[in-house]
Design a protein around this motif. Structure first.
Motif, PDB file in Angstrom:
ATOM      1  N   LYS A 251      28.379  87.274  77.068  1.00 49.48           N
ATOM      2  CA  LYS A 251      29.254  88.144  77.846  1.00 49.48           C
ATOM      3  C   LYS A 251      29.316  89.518  77.173  1.00 49.48           C
ATOM      4  O   LYS A 251      29.834  89.633  76.049  1.00 49.48           O
ATOM      5  CB  LYS A 251      30.659  87.556  77.931  1.00 49.48           C
ATOM      6  CG  LYS A 251      30.752  86.267  78.737  1.00 49.48           C
ATOM      7  CD  LYS A 251      32.196  85.789  78.807  1.00 49.48           C
ATOM      8  CE  LYS A 251      32.350  84.546  79.669  1.00 49.48           C
ATOM      9  NZ  LYS A 251      33.769  84.089  79.726  1.00 49.48           N
ATOM     10  N   PRO A 252      28.792  90.555  77.822  1.00 51.65           N
ATOM     11  CA  PRO A 252      28.799  91.879  77.201  1.00 51.65           C
ATOM     12  C   PRO A 252      30.205  92.368  76.837  1.00 51.65           C
ATOM     13  O   PRO A 252      30.384  93.028  75.803  1.00 51.65           O
ATOM     14  CB  PRO A 252      28.159  92.776  78.266  1.00 51.65           C
ATOM     15  CG  PRO A 252      27.316  91.842  79.081  1.00 51.65           C
ATOM     16  CD  PRO A 252      28.066  90.554  79.115  1.00 51.65           C
ATOM     17  N   CYS A 253      31.205  92.038  77.651  1.00 53.11           N
ATOM     18  CA  CYS A 253      32.579  92.462  77.346  1.00 53.11           C
ATOM     19  C   CYS A 253      33.077  91.781  76.074  1.00 53.11           C
ATOM     20  O   CYS A 253      33.787  92.392  75.251  1.00 53.11           O
ATOM     21  CB  CYS A 253      33.505  92.170  78.523  1.00 53.11           C
ATOM     22  SG  CYS A 253      33.540  90.434  79.037  1.00 53.11           S
ATOM     23  N   ALA A 254      32.701  90.512  75.885  1.00 55.61           N
ATOM     24  CA  ALA A 254      33.086  89.801  74.666  1.00 55.61           C
ATOM     25  C   ALA A 254      32.371  90.384  73.450  1.00 55.61           C
ATOM     26  O   ALA A 254      32.944  90.477  72.358  1.00 55.61           O
ATOM     27  CB  ALA A 254      32.771  88.315  74.808  1.00 55.61           C
ATOM     28  N   LEU A 255      31.111  90.784  73.651  1.00 59.80           N
ATOM     29  CA  LEU A 255      30.372  91.438  72.567  1.00 59.80           C
ATOM     30  C   LEU A 255      31.085  92.709  72.120  1.00 59.80           C
ATOM     31  O   LEU A 255      31.291  92.930  70.920  1.00 59.80           O
ATOM     32  CB  LEU A 255      28.949  91.770  73.035  1.00 59.80           C
ATOM     33  CG  LEU A 255      28.105  92.627  72.081  1.00 59.80           C
ATOM     34  CD1 LEU A 255      27.862  91.884  70.763  1.00 59.80           C
ATOM     35  CD2 LEU A 255      26.778  93.024  72.745  1.00 59.80           C
ATOM     36  N   GLU A 256      31.495  93.528  73.077  1.00 56.14           N
ATOM     37  CA  GLU A 256      32.165  94.782  72.717  1.00 56.14           C
ATOM     38  C   GLU A 256      33.503  94.517  72.029  1.00 56.14           C
ATOM     39  O   GLU A 256      33.853  95.212  71.065  1.00 56.14           O
ATOM     40  CB  GLU A 256      32.366  95.657  73.958  1.00 56.14           C
ATOM     41  CG  GLU A 256      32.945  97.020  73.605  1.00 56.14           C
ATOM     42  CD  GLU A 256      32.774  98.045  74.714  1.00 56.14           C
ATOM     43  OE1 GLU A 256      32.921  99.242  74.409  1.00 56.14           O
ATOM     44  OE2 GLU A 256      32.501  97.658  75.869  1.00 56.14           O
ATOM     45  N   ARG A 257      34.233  93.516  72.479  1.00 53.47           N
ATOM     46  CA  ARG A 257      35.504  93.181  71.818  1.00 53.47           C
ATOM     47  C   ARG A 257      35.275  92.792  70.357  1.00 53.47           C
ATOM     48  O   ARG A 257      36.022  93.200  69.465  1.00 53.47           O
ATOM     49  CB  ARG A 257      36.205  92.040  72.556  1.00 53.47           C
ATOM     50  CG  ARG A 257      36.915  92.462  73.824  1.00 53.47           C
ATOM     51  CD  ARG A 257      37.908  91.404  74.271  1.00 53.47           C
ATOM     52  NE  ARG A 257      37.307  90.092  74.451  1.00 53.47           N
ATOM     53  CZ  ARG A 257      36.771  89.657  75.588  1.00 53.47           C
ATOM     54  NH1 ARG A 257      36.760  90.449  76.649  1.00 53.47           N
ATOM     55  NH2 ARG A 257      36.252  88.427  75.667  1.00 53.47           N
ATOM     56  N   ASN A 258      34.232  91.990  70.116  1.00 51.54           N
ATOM     57  CA  ASN A 258      33.908  91.580  68.751  1.00 51.54           C
ATOM     58  C   ASN A 258      33.528  92.774  67.878  1.00 51.54           C
ATOM     59  O   ASN A 258      33.931  92.863  66.712  1.00 51.54           O
ATOM     60  CB  ASN A 258      32.768  90.563  68.764  1.00 51.54           C
ATOM     61  CG  ASN A 258      33.225  89.141  68.998  1.00 51.54           C
ATOM     62  OD1 ASN A 258      33.582  88.431  68.076  1.00 51.54           O
ATOM     63  ND2 ASN A 258      33.207  88.726  70.252  1.00 51.54           N
ATOM     64  N   ILE A 259      32.788  93.698  68.445  1.00 47.05           N
ATOM     65  CA  ILE A 259      32.378  94.896  67.696  1.00 47.05           C
ATOM     66  C   ILE A 259      33.600  95.742  67.343  1.00 47.05           C
ATOM     67  O   ILE A 259      33.750  96.208  66.204  1.00 47.05           O
ATOM     68  CB  ILE A 259      31.354  95.709  68.518  1.00 47.05           C
ATOM     69  CG1 ILE A 259      30.018  94.948  68.587  1.00 47.05           C
ATOM     70  CG2 ILE A 259      31.149  97.098  67.906  1.00 47.05           C
ATOM     71  CD1 ILE A 259      29.022  95.529  69.569  1.00 47.05           C
TER      72      ILE A 259
END
Length: 526
Positions: A251-259
């Motif tokens: 999930k790209p949105c989850a990736l950005e949250r993790n970053i």
């Protein structure tokens, strides 16, 4: 004094010919020998007895492949470890073994090994043996050289340079480079290696120190990212797994949250590994969406396409890699979906010269600057290895024998068979797909025996289902009729299910039907 091995070779082929009326012309004509002593040695090719042994072995090998392809022999002749140790004589004695003993040993090895050439070997992400690719292996082993300098591997250096240009262009890397690696895990680690240097150029000399670099990959990504983190000094605790959707896509949105969380905590996100063709579900991440996030935060984007990279060869399926040109590097195993021989693993990057920047040491005994040729053809400093096996001839001959169209057809054949299997699974009682559809030719399903059909599907029911796949796998290996893997997937809460990998060029719809019929035969009454 001159000897010829032709008569010996002809006699051996007549005796061991498994092909019928095979024409043999001028197989070997040996150079003059300096003495009878050299001919009598057992470790020289000029010895007619050695030639005869090798010809016998060659035909034994080819017969094994023919019998495997045509399903005349079991996929496996399974023995428990203790029994197999008693069956094969592993002992090495002080005295040399005879040629007959060597041949008997080779036959035993082939008899009790898995026949991965069989269309019913669907256990792993590789299956099938291409004859021209095998010819490349024969020639490679015959020449027995090392792919680090032009002086010891002139043809192979030029061949690898040609193939890297072709492959990086295919990925959309206009000024890229690459190297053949000992496996997809190693290729993924090379991506991590380059990424940390890009983030901190001093790290090559100063070391990791108090490492704050963080690696990110989906929950379905290959475990090599964790091994690589340990091996390269990032530390396993600095690998963050990103949530996936119902298809197993990051999930790209989850990736950005993790970053964003990493940055707030003072960590440095340096590497994101996207996946094209996850190992279990065959999931393909949205590369454009992931590239948007990586570019926003200045993070190296690597694509693990070890399994699914072959889709880029097909007009029908290359959309699964849309956006790959925006990645910084790619790993791709030709020995998987494209059925090259193990091993044939690629690391490709869009930055020409960065492999050398990361790995160069200029060993004086190998890379002298005053050689009599252009030393840019000494390519050994592109990897962390010194010695490197030649894998490029297999790749080049495979592709040359098929052409671009044939390479695409191989991929499309895998998908066609996989789609057929899915449709048949939907029609059969006792079979349940793990997902309604799959992005790659990994087909995952549960087999439900008769006693569990129509029952309440509570926790106890699923616990029972979890026991079925191991039982069927045991029975299929004991019978040798086929090989299919099984596993749970704890990231999704799935108990043991079967995973059929469809890649063998000889597999056809009748083999797909056989899988289901055989499952019913082995498992209906469990």
């Amino acid at each position: 004094m001159q000897f010829t091995g032709t008569a010996v070779a002809r006699a051996a082929i007549r005796k061991f010919n498994v092909f019928g009326n095979l024409r043999v012309t001028n197989i070997y004509r040996l150079a003059p020998l300096s003495s009878m002593a050299s001919m009598n040695r057992d470790d020289v090719f000029s010895n007619p007895d050695v030639q005869e042994m090798l010809l016998k072995l060659h035909h034994m090998m080819i017969k094994t492949l023919i019998d495997s392809e045509t399903k005349k022999v079991p996929v496996c002749t399974f023995r428990q470890p203790e029994e197999l140790q008693k069956t094969i004589d592993f002992e090495i004695n002080n005295e040399p073994a005879s040629h007959d003993t060597i041949l008997d040993a080779c036959k035993s090895v082939m008899d009790y090994s898995i026949k991965t050439a069989s269309p019913r070997f669907l256990n792993q992400l590789y299956s099938g043996i291409n004859p021209t690719c095998l010819a490349g292996s024969f020639v490679t082993e015959t020449l027995n050289t090392n792919l680090h300098t032009y002086e010891v591997a002139p043809v192979f250096v030029l061949m690898e340079k040609y193939m890297m240009k072709k492959l990086t262009t295919l990925m959309g890397f206009e000024n890229g480079d690459g190297v053949l690696c000992p496996g997809g895990s190693f290729a993924n680690m090379l991506g991590m290696h380059l990424a940390r240097l890009r983030k901190n150029p001093d790290i090559k000399f100063t070391g990791m120190g108090e490492n704050k670099q963080v690696l990110l990959a989906s929950s379905e990504a290959h475990y090599s990212i964790v091994k690589g983190a340990s091996f390269l000094g990032f530390g396993e605790k600095n690998v963050l797994r990103v949530e996936t959707d119902e298809k197993g896509m990051m999930k790209p949105c989850a990736l950005e949250r993790n970053i964003q969380t990493c940055i707030k905590e003072g960590s440095v996100p340096s590497f994101v590994m996207a996946t094209t063709g996850s190992t279990v579900l065959g999931s393909c991440d949205d590369l454009n969406a992931i590239a948007d996030v990586c570019e926003k935060y200045g993070i190296w984007m690597h694509v693990d396409a070890a399994w699914g990279g072959g889709v880029i060869l097909s007009e029908k399926h290359k959309h699964l890699m849309n956006g790959v040109h925006r990645a910084d590097s790619v790993a791709w195993n030709i020995h998987k979906m494209s059925t090259g021989l193990l091993q044939c693993s690629l690391f490709l990057t869009k930055y020409k010269g960065m492999l050398e920047e990361c790995n160069k040491f200029n060993a004086e005994y190998l890379f002298q600057p005053d050689k009599h040729y252009d030393v840019s053809y000494d390519i050994g400093d592109k990897t962390v290895q010194c010695g490197r096996k030649v894998d490029v001839l297999k790749l080049w001959l495979l592709w040359k024998s098929r052409g671009n169209d044939g390479m695409a057809k191989q991929v499309e054949n895998s998908f066609e068979n996989a789609n057929y299997l899915v449709e048949q699974l939907k029609k059969r009682d006792g079979f349940r797909l793990v997902m309604p559809e799959f992005q790659c030719p990994n087909i995952c399903f549960w087999y439900i025996p008769k006693r569990l059909r129509g029952k309440e599907e509570n926790k106890e029911w699923w616990n029972e289902v979890a026991t079925i796949a191991p039982q069927i796998k045991r029975k299929m290996m004991e019978d040798g009729t086929m090989m299919i893997g099984y596993n749970p997937l704890t990231t999704k809460g799935y108990v043991n299910f079967f995973r059929v990998i469809v890649t063998n060029p000889l597999t056809n719809p009748s083999d797909m039907d056989f899988i289901l019929d055989e499952m019913d035969r082995l498992g209906a009454d469990l």
